[in-house]
Scaffold this motif. Sequence first.
Motif, short mmCIF file in Angstrom:
data_model
loop_
_atom_site.label_atom_id
_atom_site.label_comp_id
_atom_site.label_asym_id
_atom_site.label_seq_id
_atom_site.Cartn_x
_atom_site.Cartn_y
_atom_site.Cartn_z
N GLY A 176 -0.77 3.25 -4.25
CA GLY A 176 0.26 4.29 -4.27
C GLY A 176 1.45 3.95 -5.16
N GLN A 177 1.41 2.75 -5.75
CA GLN A 177 2.49 2.27 -6.64
C GLN A 177 3.87 2.38 -5.99
N LEU A 186 -1.55 -3.30 2.43
CA LEU A 186 -0.97 -3.70 1.14
C LEU A 186 -1.73 -3.06 -0.02
N ARG A 187 -3.06 -2.99 0.09
CA ARG A 187 -3.84 -2.36 -1.00
C ARG A 187 -3.47 -0.88 -1.12
N THR A 230 7.25 0.64 -4.03
CA THR A 230 8.03 -0.56 -4.36
C THR A 230 7.33 -1.80 -3.80
N LEU A 231 6.88 -1.73 -2.55
CA LEU A 231 6.18 -2.86 -1.95
C LEU A 231 4.90 -3.17 -2.73
N GLY A 232 4.17 -2.13 -3.09
CA GLY A 232 2.93 -2.33 -3.85
C GLY A 232 3.18 -3.05 -5.16
N ARG A 233 4.27 -2.69 -5.83
CA ARG A 233 4.58 -3.34 -7.12
C ARG A 233 4.98 -4.80 -6.90
#
Length: 219
Positions: free
Chosen positions: A50-51, A44-45, A53-56
């Motif tokens: 990496g910005q 997740l990190r 969609t999941l990261g946001r």
Amino acid sequence: MVERSETPLMRLIFLGPPGAGKGTQADQVAGALGVPHISTGDMLRAHVAGQTTLGRQASALMQAGELVPDDLVLAMLMDRIDAEDAAGGFILDGFPRNLPQALALQAKPVGAIDRVVAFIVDEEEVVRRLAGRRSCSHGHIYHVDDRPPLRAGVCDLDGEVVEQRPDDAEEVVRNRLAVYARETEPLIRFYESLGLIIEIKASGPVEHITQQILGAVRL
Ligand code: AP5
């Protein structure tokens, strides 16, 4: 460095509160068993950095010490354990985090788990460890007092910057511990009922704990 040996297929879960040493031990044990260390926190990190969609979607929840929604984590994790390098086994670190995640894993053929290692450590020690933890973007873990990198602020293994995780701020750590007690700790009883739990006292020298885990999972 722990000696590597040939071991039959081994699918392990490392379960314990934040700061219990799951990531530190998973690195060592994975190296010794020749299986990948799969950390949903590290994955997740990487998405946050990496910005994607999941990261946001995950970023604010992680910074607050809350769990990322199950559907997002499950899609990410199931893809990872289906990868070729996980065919011979794996260590899951930070997954499952609640009963729905455990049941979703159990429903997959690849989710047939051999052992669940439950890390036992007291809360004061966990808070001390997390206050001093530093790590690099690849998830290599240090501690300012107990396990500092050779050069201050630089990872020994990849030369990346070593820094504090945003969710290691004290008030976030308190919330992560509360979320653990509410959502994750009940999984110990769940896996106990399946006869899979091995309890490991997770304080003392890192190498000693590694040997205890290896001895227990190879039985
Ligand atoms: P995640 O990254 O999984 O964090 P965590 O479970 O809170 O665990 P930590 O990484 O904090 O601790 P650790 O037990 O690995 O300890 P470590 O080895 O680093 O999750 C982060 C966030 O992502 C979650 O809050 C959530 O938002 C999200 N997330 C992740 N997975 C999810 C899921 N499945 N579902 C939903 N959301 C999810 O050690 C800690 C320190 O102690 C280090 O400094 C180390 O050097 C030191 N240390 C280790 N062992 C010892 C020892 N024996 N003696 C002294 N010091 C030691």
